[in-house]
Design an enzyme around this catalytic site. Structure first.
Site, PDB file in Angstrom:
ATOM      1  CG  MET A   1      -3.497   2.593  -2.395  1.00 25.03           C
ATOM      2  SD  MET A   1      -2.089   3.254  -3.330  1.00 25.03           S
ATOM      3  CE  MET A   1      -0.799   2.068  -2.928  1.00 25.03           C
TER       4      MET A   1
ATOM      5  CD  GLN B   1      -8.474  -0.165   4.769  1.00 26.18           C
ATOM      6  OE1 GLN B   1      -8.702  -0.255   3.577  1.00 26.18           O
ATOM      7  NE2 GLN B   1      -8.174   0.988   5.357  1.00 26.18           N
TER       8      GLN B   1
ATOM      9  CB  CYS C   1     -13.881   3.476   1.104  1.00 26.29           C
ATOM     10  SG  CYS C   1     -14.211   3.268  -0.671  1.00 26.29           S
TER      11      CYS C   1
ATOM     12  N   GLY D   1      -2.762  12.509   3.020  1.00 32.73           N
ATOM     13  CA  GLY D   1      -3.241  13.620   2.200  1.00 32.73           C
ATOM     14  C   GLY D   1      -2.159  14.649   1.938  1.00 32.73           C
TER      15      GLY D   1
END
Length: 484
Positions: free
Chosen positions: A24, A79, A108, A209
């Site tokens: 994040m 990442q 993204c 999700g």
């Protein structure tokens, strides 16, 4: 020792991790990762790092990865976003000694990713992705993994995943939304897509999700058969999500702030975390919300957190027996719990009549109201309105720019050729002409140059012909010298 692949990599290096904290931006920093690990997370990702910046900027590397060594922060996956195989691999080589795997961000969906040409906006460029993963798989000493979003079509999503596996991807995280599903239009992630990918590939798969609590994690694993489940927003609102607990908000906030003292991070990260943790409470105490937004020091944030705690404890002390949570919450607002984003219809009802055929008020529609009602402007435009009350955001009142005769860009108002500066410069140079409007003085400088040259030879300064032809001017001078 050869690097582990696929199932062996997940089982031995990642220690069969089931509970994963998502990458994040500005939110999965070291302090938050350590808090999450203390409360059930088994694997964490760094925030998304920009490969090109990581490669060229030593400060960026130090701030995001090369800081204090922390043995607790493993296993860890770094990442990167990238769109160039060489840049991606060179950045990954600098990071591989500080992590257990390198992840390529292909998920993204934000506008910055579209402008930078990375993330989910690479999902149609399969040849490029194959080259990136093949090269990384060949050069790196740690495995390469990918985080993707799905296509609307399940079959295409499956082929996409199989292509990445064939190129050398050793673990795949599938976010069950398309790149168009974001913000208020996010909707529900498709576990059906994730299940299809899991059945079609032979490498470990993580699902992302629809994860708001531990029961969601268990249901997702049962329905999709994935190896692990990744949480982003659910984790931000309740870092004890993977423990199956809903602790008091101030307990998590105080623990996080103590970790930040030991492992400092930018104040903006800390403030953002407290906004998430205290989300429901800050709807009740709006004044403290304003104070949290304005505070400039870590001690100031600690003070606001303490005041929120005292307010909540007062509420608890004055609570009546049998009283239930308000605003449709599952728990009282001082308990960590999910924030359910309102969908397009709910958001529309909150804002009133949306004025569009589909009932969704677009962001730009809010900003372009002709009546100039500041309540319908974005927060950024409201701030500009406060600084300049006469400012108007009506697009019809914006000045219209005349276009360059050559390329269509806005032309200079005082350009003698009616062109933009770039086109004007080319023409003025070619014709040895001046354009005072753009500050281009090719003719004047040429005349001065010739004047200086001839003054050195004691010859009269020539005049430039109307065409600006230097040879014609020189011939005229020679002719005059001959006549005399």
């Amino acid at each position: 020792m050869p690097k582990l692949r696929g199932e062996a990599f997940w089982r031995e290096t990642l220690r069969s991790a089931h509970y994963v904290v998502a990458p994040m931006v500005d939110q999965s920093e070291l302090a938050w990762r350590l808090l999450s690990r203390r409360h059930g997370a088994q694997l964490c990702y760094t925030p998304m790092l920009h490969a090109q910046v990581f490669l060229r900027d030593a400060n960026y590397r130090r701030e995001n990865l090369y800081g204090e060594a922390c043995p607790e922060d493993r296993p860890l996956i770094v990442q990167f976003c990238a769109n160039d195989p060489e840049v991606f691999v060179q950045a990954a080589l600098l990071a591989q000694d500080y992590c257990d795997a390198i992840d390529l961000n292909l998920g993204c969906p934000q506008m910055i990713a579209k402008r930078g040409h990375y993330g989910a906006f690479l999902q149609e460029e399969w040849d490029l992705l194959q080259r990136m993963i093949l090269l990384a798989n060949e050069k790196l000493s740690v495995p390469i993994t990918c985080k993707i979003r799905v296509f609307p079509d399940i079959d295409k999503t499956v082929k996409y995943a199989q292509m990445l596996e064939k190129a050398g991807c050793q673990l795949l995280t599938v976010h069950g939304r398309t790149k168009e599903q974001k913000g208020p239009l996010a909707g529900v992630a498709s576990w059906e897509h994730i299940q299809a990918v899991r059945k079609a590939v032979n490498i470990p798969v993580f699902a992302n999700g629809n994860i708001q609590c531990l029961s969601d994690v268990e249901e997702c694993i049962r329905k999709t058969g994935v190896h692990g489940v990744m949480s982003a927003e659910g984790n931000l609102h309740n870092p004890a999500l993977f423990e199956g607990r809903n602790p008091l908000v101030w307990e998590m906030a105080e623990e996080y702030l103590e970790i930040v003292r030991k492992y400092p991070c930018p104040l903006s990260y800390v403030r953002a975390h407290l906004f998430k943790l205290w989300h429901h409470t800050l709807q009740v105490y709006q004044q403290l919300r304003e104070e949290l937004a304005k505070v400039k020091t870590l001690e100031g944030i600690v003070d606001v957190n303490r005041e929120l705690k005292l307010r909540c404890q007062e509420e608890i002390a004055n609570q009546k027996e049998g009283e239930k949570p308000k605003e449709g919450l599952s728990f009282f607002h001082w308990i960590c719990q999910p924030y359910i984003r309102p969908g397009p219809k709910e958001r529309c009802r909150e804002n009133g009549d949306c004025g569009t055929e589909k009932g969704v008020r677009g962001k730009r529609a809010l900003e372009e109201e002709e009546d100039g009602n500041s309540e319908l402007l974005s927060k950024n435009k409201q701030k500009k309105k406060l600084r300049n009350p006469n400012k108007s955001f009506d697009p019809s009142l914006k000045p219209k720019y005349a276009k360059c005769d050559q390329c269509g860009n806005p032309k200079g108002n005082k350009c003698v050729f009616n062109m933009c500066r770039g086109c004007c410069k080319k023409r003025a140079f070619k014709e040895t002409a001046d354009c005072p409007g753009h500050g281009l003085l090719f003719k004047t400088k040429y005349e001065k140059s010739l004047s200086w040259q001839h003054s050195q030879r004691g010859i009269q300064t020539p005049e430039i012909s109307p065409r600006g032809d230097a040879e014609v001017g020189d011939l005229a001078v020679l002719k005059e010298a001959g006549d005399s």
